[in-house]
Design a protein around this motif. Structure first.
Motif, PDB file in Angstrom:
ATOM      1  N   TRP A 210       0.725  -1.303  -0.119  1.00  0.00           N
ATOM      2  CA  TRP A 210       0.012   0.088  -0.084  1.00  0.00           C
ATOM      3  C   TRP A 210       0.819   1.216  -0.027  1.00  0.00           C
ATOM      4  CZ3 TRP A 210       1.426   2.511   4.320  1.00  0.00           C
ATOM      5  CH2 TRP A 210       2.129   1.630   5.290  1.00  0.00           C
ATOM      6  N   LEU A 211       2.080   1.075   0.352  1.00  0.00           N
ATOM      7  CA  LEU A 211       2.856   2.211   0.643  1.00  0.00           C
ATOM      8  C   LEU A 211       3.182   3.088  -0.688  1.00  0.00           C
ATOM      9  CD1 LEU A 211       4.536   4.167   2.662  1.00  0.00           C
ATOM     10  CD2 LEU A 211       6.533   2.525   2.514  1.00  0.00           C
ATOM     11  N   LYS A 212       3.620   2.281  -1.708  1.00  0.00           N
ATOM     12  CA  LYS A 212       3.838   3.109  -2.988  1.00  0.00           C
ATOM     13  C   LYS A 212       2.748   3.998  -3.260  1.00  0.00           C
ATOM     14  CE  LYS A 212       5.945   2.412  -7.273  1.00  0.00           C
ATOM     15  NZ  LYS A 212       6.811   1.626  -8.493  1.00  0.00           N
ATOM     16  N   TRP A 213       1.536   3.502  -3.376  1.00  0.00           N
ATOM     17  CA  TRP A 213       0.436   4.030  -3.947  1.00  0.00           C
ATOM     18  C   TRP A 213       0.008   5.428  -2.892  1.00  0.00           C
ATOM     19  CZ3 TRP A 213      -4.271   4.788  -1.104  1.00  0.00           C
ATOM     20  CH2 TRP A 213      -5.414   5.250  -1.754  1.00  0.00           C
ATOM     21  N   CYS A 214      -0.018   5.086  -1.905  1.00  0.00           N
ATOM     22  CA  CYS A 214      -0.100   6.376  -0.777  1.00  0.00           C
ATOM     23  C   CYS A 214       1.070   7.344  -1.113  1.00  0.00           C
ATOM     24  CB  CYS A 214       0.132   6.132   0.577  1.00  0.00           C
ATOM     25  SG  CYS A 214      -1.136   4.926   1.239  1.00  0.00           S
ATOM     26  N   ASN A 216       2.849   7.856  -3.925  1.00  0.00           N
ATOM     27  CA  ASN A 216       2.779   8.673  -5.270  1.00  0.00           C
ATOM     28  C   ASN A 216       1.575   9.547  -5.406  1.00  0.00           C
ATOM     29  OD1 ASN A 216       5.129   7.119  -6.346  1.00  0.00           O
ATOM     30  ND2 ASN A 216       3.606   5.543  -7.180  1.00  0.00           N
ATOM     31  N   LEU A 217       0.502   9.397  -4.645  1.00  0.00           N
ATOM     32  CA  LEU A 217      -0.591   9.989  -4.678  1.00  0.00           C
ATOM     33  C   LEU A 217      -0.365  11.255  -3.497  1.00  0.00           C
ATOM     34  CD1 LEU A 217      -3.531   7.848  -5.059  1.00  0.00           C
ATOM     35  CD2 LEU A 217      -2.451   9.147  -6.684  1.00  0.00           C
ATOM     36  N   GLY A 218       0.581  11.358  -2.521  1.00  0.00           N
ATOM     37  CA  GLY A 218       0.876  12.470  -1.749  1.00  0.00           C
ATOM     38  C   GLY A 218      -0.194  12.151  -0.636  1.00  0.00           C
ATOM     39  N   GLN A 219      -0.580  10.742  -0.300  1.00  0.00           N
ATOM     40  CA  GLN A 219      -1.481  10.546   0.690  1.00  0.00           C
ATOM     41  C   GLN A 219      -0.884  10.286   2.096  1.00  0.00           C
ATOM     42  OE1 GLN A 219      -4.954  10.517   0.575  1.00  0.00           O
ATOM     43  NE2 GLN A 219      -5.343  10.429  -1.612  1.00  0.00           N
ATOM     44  N   ILE A 220      -1.260  10.757   3.284  1.00  0.00           N
ATOM     45  CA  ILE A 220      -0.762  10.210   4.460  1.00  0.00           C
ATOM     46  C   ILE A 220      -1.749   8.857   5.043  1.00  0.00           C
ATOM     47  CG2 ILE A 220      -0.505  10.821   6.846  1.00  0.00           C
ATOM     48  CD1 ILE A 220      -0.360  13.577   6.349  1.00  0.00           C
ATOM     49  N   PRO A 221      -0.885   7.759   5.037  1.00  0.00           N
ATOM     50  CA  PRO A 221      -1.865   6.707   5.425  1.00  0.00           C
ATOM     51  C   PRO A 221      -2.202   6.545   6.929  1.00  0.00           C
ATOM     52  CG  PRO A 221       0.797   6.140   5.180  1.00  0.00           C
ATOM     53  CD  PRO A 221       0.441   7.622   4.796  1.00  0.00           C
ATOM     54  N   LEU A 222      -3.468   6.394   7.307  1.00  0.00           N
ATOM     55  CA  LEU A 222      -3.818   6.201   8.589  1.00  0.00           C
ATOM     56  C   LEU A 222      -4.268   4.868   8.508  1.00  0.00           C
ATOM     57  CD1 LEU A 222      -6.299   9.405   8.613  1.00  0.00           C
ATOM     58  CD2 LEU A 222      -3.872   9.313   9.104  1.00  0.00           C
ATOM     59  N   ILE A 223      -3.374   4.101   9.339  1.00  0.00           N
ATOM     60  CA  ILE A 223      -3.425   2.635   9.477  1.00  0.00           C
ATOM     61  C   ILE A 223      -4.225   2.351  10.746  1.00  0.00           C
ATOM     62  CG2 ILE A 223      -2.266   0.461   9.526  1.00  0.00           C
ATOM     63  CD1 ILE A 223      -0.019   1.743   8.142  1.00  0.00           C
ATOM     64  N   LEU A 224      -5.477   1.454  10.440  1.00  0.00           N
ATOM     65  CA  LEU A 224      -5.780   0.884  11.738  1.00  0.00           C
ATOM     66  C   LEU A 224      -5.281  -0.498  12.329  1.00  0.00           C
ATOM     67  CD1 LEU A 224      -9.701   1.347  10.535  1.00  0.00           C
ATOM     68  CD2 LEU A 224      -7.977   3.124  11.476  1.00  0.00           C
ATOM     69  N   ALA A 256      12.397  -1.925   0.676  1.00  0.00           N
ATOM     70  CA  ALA A 256      12.617  -0.669  -0.036  1.00  0.00           C
ATOM     71  C   ALA A 256      13.171  -0.750  -1.362  1.00  0.00           C
ATOM     72  CB  ALA A 256      13.725   0.122   1.062  1.00  0.00           C
ATOM     73  N   ASP A 257      13.842  -1.730  -1.700  1.00  0.00           N
ATOM     74  CA  ASP A 257      14.401  -1.856  -3.000  1.00  0.00           C
ATOM     75  C   ASP A 257      13.047  -2.257  -3.742  1.00  0.00           C
ATOM     76  OD1 ASP A 257      16.793  -1.392  -2.238  1.00  0.00           O
ATOM     77  OD2 ASP A 257      17.434  -3.454  -2.190  1.00  0.00           O
ATOM     78  N   SER A 258      12.042  -3.189  -3.506  1.00  0.00           N
ATOM     79  CA  SER A 258      11.161  -3.846  -4.323  1.00  0.00           C
ATOM     80  C   SER A 258      10.054  -2.378  -4.643  1.00  0.00           C
ATOM     81  CB  SER A 258      10.462  -4.814  -3.587  1.00  0.00           C
ATOM     82  OG  SER A 258       9.891  -4.512  -2.111  1.00  0.00           O
ATOM     83  N   LEU A 259       9.870  -1.544  -3.488  1.00  0.00           N
ATOM     84  CA  LEU A 259       8.966  -0.553  -3.696  1.00  0.00           C
ATOM     85  C   LEU A 259       9.436   0.471  -4.507  1.00  0.00           C
ATOM     86  CD1 LEU A 259       7.738   0.000  -0.148  1.00  0.00           C
ATOM     87  CD2 LEU A 259       6.477  -0.984  -1.911  1.00  0.00           C
ATOM     88  N   ASN A 260      10.937   0.775  -5.017  1.00  0.00           N
ATOM     89  CA  ASN A 260      11.013   1.289  -6.017  1.00  0.00           C
ATOM     90  C   ASN A 260      10.841   2.966  -5.758  1.00  0.00           C
ATOM     91  OD1 ASN A 260      12.928   2.298  -8.032  1.00  0.00           O
ATOM     92  ND2 ASN A 260      11.233   1.761  -9.512  1.00  0.00           N
ATOM     93  N   LEU A 261      10.689   3.557  -4.509  1.00  0.00           N
ATOM     94  CA  LEU A 261      10.572   4.983  -4.177  1.00  0.00           C
ATOM     95  C   LEU A 261      11.659   5.746  -4.100  1.00  0.00           C
ATOM     96  CD1 LEU A 261       8.319   4.369  -1.024  1.00  0.00           C
ATOM     97  CD2 LEU A 261       7.481   4.462  -3.423  1.00  0.00           C
ATOM     98  N   LYS A 262      11.534   6.978  -4.284  1.00  0.00           N
ATOM     99  CA  LYS A 262      12.665   7.962  -4.637  1.00  0.00           C
ATOM    100  C   LYS A 262      13.561   8.138  -3.114  1.00  0.00           C
ATOM    101  CE  LYS A 262      10.629  12.528  -3.654  1.00  0.00           C
ATOM    102  NZ  LYS A 262      10.200  13.822  -4.322  1.00  0.00           N
ATOM    103  N   THR A 263      12.841   7.537  -2.190  1.00  0.00           N
ATOM    104  CA  THR A 263      13.707   7.752  -0.610  1.00  0.00           C
ATOM    105  C   THR A 263      14.843   6.974  -0.866  1.00  0.00           C
ATOM    106  OG1 THR A 263      12.167   6.051   0.073  1.00  0.00           O
ATOM    107  CG2 THR A 263      11.280   8.134   0.645  1.00  0.00           C
TER     108      THR A 263
END
Length: 541
Positions: A210-214, A216-224, A256-263
């Motif tokens: 779910w992290l890559k989707w959040c 890329n869209l600039g969404q703050i994930p609120l996890i229950l 981290a590598d599998s998500l391929n984020l710019k972080t």
């Protein structure tokens, strides 16, 4: 640069932190692109006198633009985000509408400054329903969703975006499938502070899909804090356990590598708890501990709760959160830190992000009228503190390297050690020689070990500065030496720090030394102190 209305509060918060030049540069190095010098504006006049010599009324439009460029340079760099860093945040309600608004605004501000927040929701009012297990799960889940929706709405009002996630983050695996009892219920077992409806051997697993989707869209994930068990049934889990497992998953480089984020990395640089009770309460000061070195103080803090039973009512989740933070920071780099902050002071998170330290030093004298109190606690996993009463237990090579790196000068090691052999009382070392203090017992005549405690050296390794090492050392000095004297050259840039921690000071005539002291006995021994200072030889070449 045009700044939207929602950013003005953020700019004010940034400027109100009054970071030192070093702190501001450190923040920019961690969070922003290198500043690109703007093109030079060609003036329409042939000759412009020096700007700083003219009153504002005589400045041309070109001059005003140049001044505005300089004033906005820090702000421009501030919003030129290059790398996003990760903060793992537990938001522990319930909050008043005003406090919820403050929390939401702080999350948005952190995001604008380049900190990607991953939020796990918790609520002290869920506890009673959690004890009843799956019987009221649907009712509790609806309550959780409503809390998430309220926070999400507050974030959007503050100019950000958020999304609630209650599926696909946590799963439970068991050594065997749990059996139903005659009441068609599953067996329960206890985790710290909560009851979980699953098997006793359950393990919490984390997915980061779910992290890559959040991101890329600039969404703050609120996890229950909801997990799917081996029978594909949703169960509640302790929020603290969820935070710990998320921290471990984010620290896994393969994820981290599998998500391929710019972080550059997903390891959390901050563990944040926003609650109603604030930080860990302190016996010594009003309010909370300012700074905690977990490796050194953890057992003491647990004992403090036993000695102060009222804290179980005023700060009932303090130890739970301390345990959770300890578990997270233990597996993170030493540069990572944590902060516990009440919702009404959540704006302090911006200051902490920029300076990466408490708002004021934890080693300031408790009795000084200028020493403030705080409800906020900053924590680091830190390092152990070791006490050496003899040079025989000291790693001389590491000790010498620390002193020379800290002072930037070559130590006359043979003469210095020879002097310590005669008068050493204690060397206090933090970690693997990240910092140290040397205390000697001086004699007025100088031919034997005396009874005047003298701070001979205080040193912090350059690569450990800003991590609270100096405060750790100074607090140990205060604990072990009720009276202490030391000297410093009158042009030493550290003298301001000494002035704040001393009970008095005196410039020794015909020398370049300033004498400092703290403790009630010192004022009666100034003449003896002055003799000692003049006699002690220089330590460096």
């Amino acid at each position: 640069r045009t700044v939207v209305e929602n950013d003005r509060d953020l700019i004010f918060e940034v400027l109100s932190t009054i970071p030192s030049r070093k702190e501001a540069q450190s923040f920019l190095n961690r969070f922003t692109k290198p500043y690109i010098k703007p093109p030079i504006l060609k003036p329409k006049v042939t000759k412009i006198p020096s700007i700083d010599k003219r009153p504002p009324s005589e400045l041309t439009d070109i001059d005003t633009k140049k001044l505005e460029l300089k004033k906005n340079q820090f702000i421009d760099s501030l919003f030129s985000s290059n790398f996003d860093h990760v903060a793992l945040i537990k938001i522990q309600g319930p909050f008043t509408p005003l406090n919820l608004k403050s929390v939401a605004k702080s999350l948005v501000h952190l995001q604008k400054l380049g900190l990607m927040s991953i939020v796990v929701l918790d609520n002290d009012d869920w506890k009673e329903m959690l004890k009843e297990g799956p019987a009221r799960f649907n009712e509790l889940k609806q309550w959780m969703l409503e809390d998430a929706a309220n926070l999400s709405e507050a974030i959007e009002i503050s100019g950000g975006k958020a999304t609630s996630i209650y599926d696909g983050v946590f799963t439970l695996t068991n050594s065997h499938v749990p059996e139903k009892n005659t009441n068609n219920h599953y067996r329960y077992f206890k985790l710290p502070g909560r009851t979980l409806a699953t098997d006793v051997d359950a393990k919490i697993n984390v997915s980061l899909r779910w992290l890559k989707w959040c991101y890329n869209l600039g969404q703050i994930p609120l996890i229950l804090p909801i997990a799917l068990d081996g029978l594909l049934i949703q169960r509640t889990i302790p929020a603290n356990s969820g935070v710990i497992e998320l921290s471990r998953a984010l620290s896994n480089s393969s994820n981290a590598d599998s998500l391929n984020l710019k972080t550059p990395e997903l390891e959390p640089m901050k563990i944040i708890v926003i609650n109603s009770e604030g930080g860990i309460p302190s016996e010594e000061r009003k309010g909370a501990h300012v700074f905690i070195n977990i490796q050194q103080e953890y057992d003491y803090l647990k004992q403090s709760y036993k000695v102060n039973p009222k804290w179980n009512y005023t700060h009932p989740t303090g130890l739970e959160n301390l345990e959770m933070i300890k578990s997270c920071l233990k597996d993170l780099p030493p540069t990572s830190s944590a902060i516990m902050v009440p919702a009404y002071s959540s704006t302090a998170l911006v200051s902490n992000l920029i300076t990466d330290k408490p708002r004021f030093s934890s080693s300031l004298p408790l009795t000084a009228s200028t020493t403030p109190s705080t409800p906020i606690t900053v924590l680091r996993y830190g390092a152990p503190v070791l006490f050496h009463h003899s040079l025989s237990t000291v790693n001389i090579s590491s000790f010498q390297s620390l002193i020379e790196a800290s002072f930037g000068r070559k130590l006359n090691i043979d003469d210095y050690l020879s002097r310590l052999e005669n008068c050493l009382d204690m060397i206090i070392v933090v970690g693997d020689y990240q910092g140290a203090v040397v205390v000697t017992m001086e004699d007025v005549e100088g031919n034997k070990k005396g009874d005047l405690p003298y701070l001979d050296k205080i040193a912090v390794a350059p690569n450990s500065q800003g991590m609270g090492i100096a405060d750790i050392l100074w607090k140990q000095l205060q604990t072990n030496y009720p009276n202490l004297l030391w000297r410093s050259r009158d042009n030493n840039i550290v003298n301001t720090w000494y002035f704040e921690r001393s009970d008095g000071n005196f410039h020794i005539p015909d020398t370049h030394w300033v004498m400092f002291w703290y403790g009630s006995d010192a004022i009666n021994k100034l003449h003896e102190y002055a003799k000692v200072f003049k006699r002690i030889p220089a330590s460096f070449y």
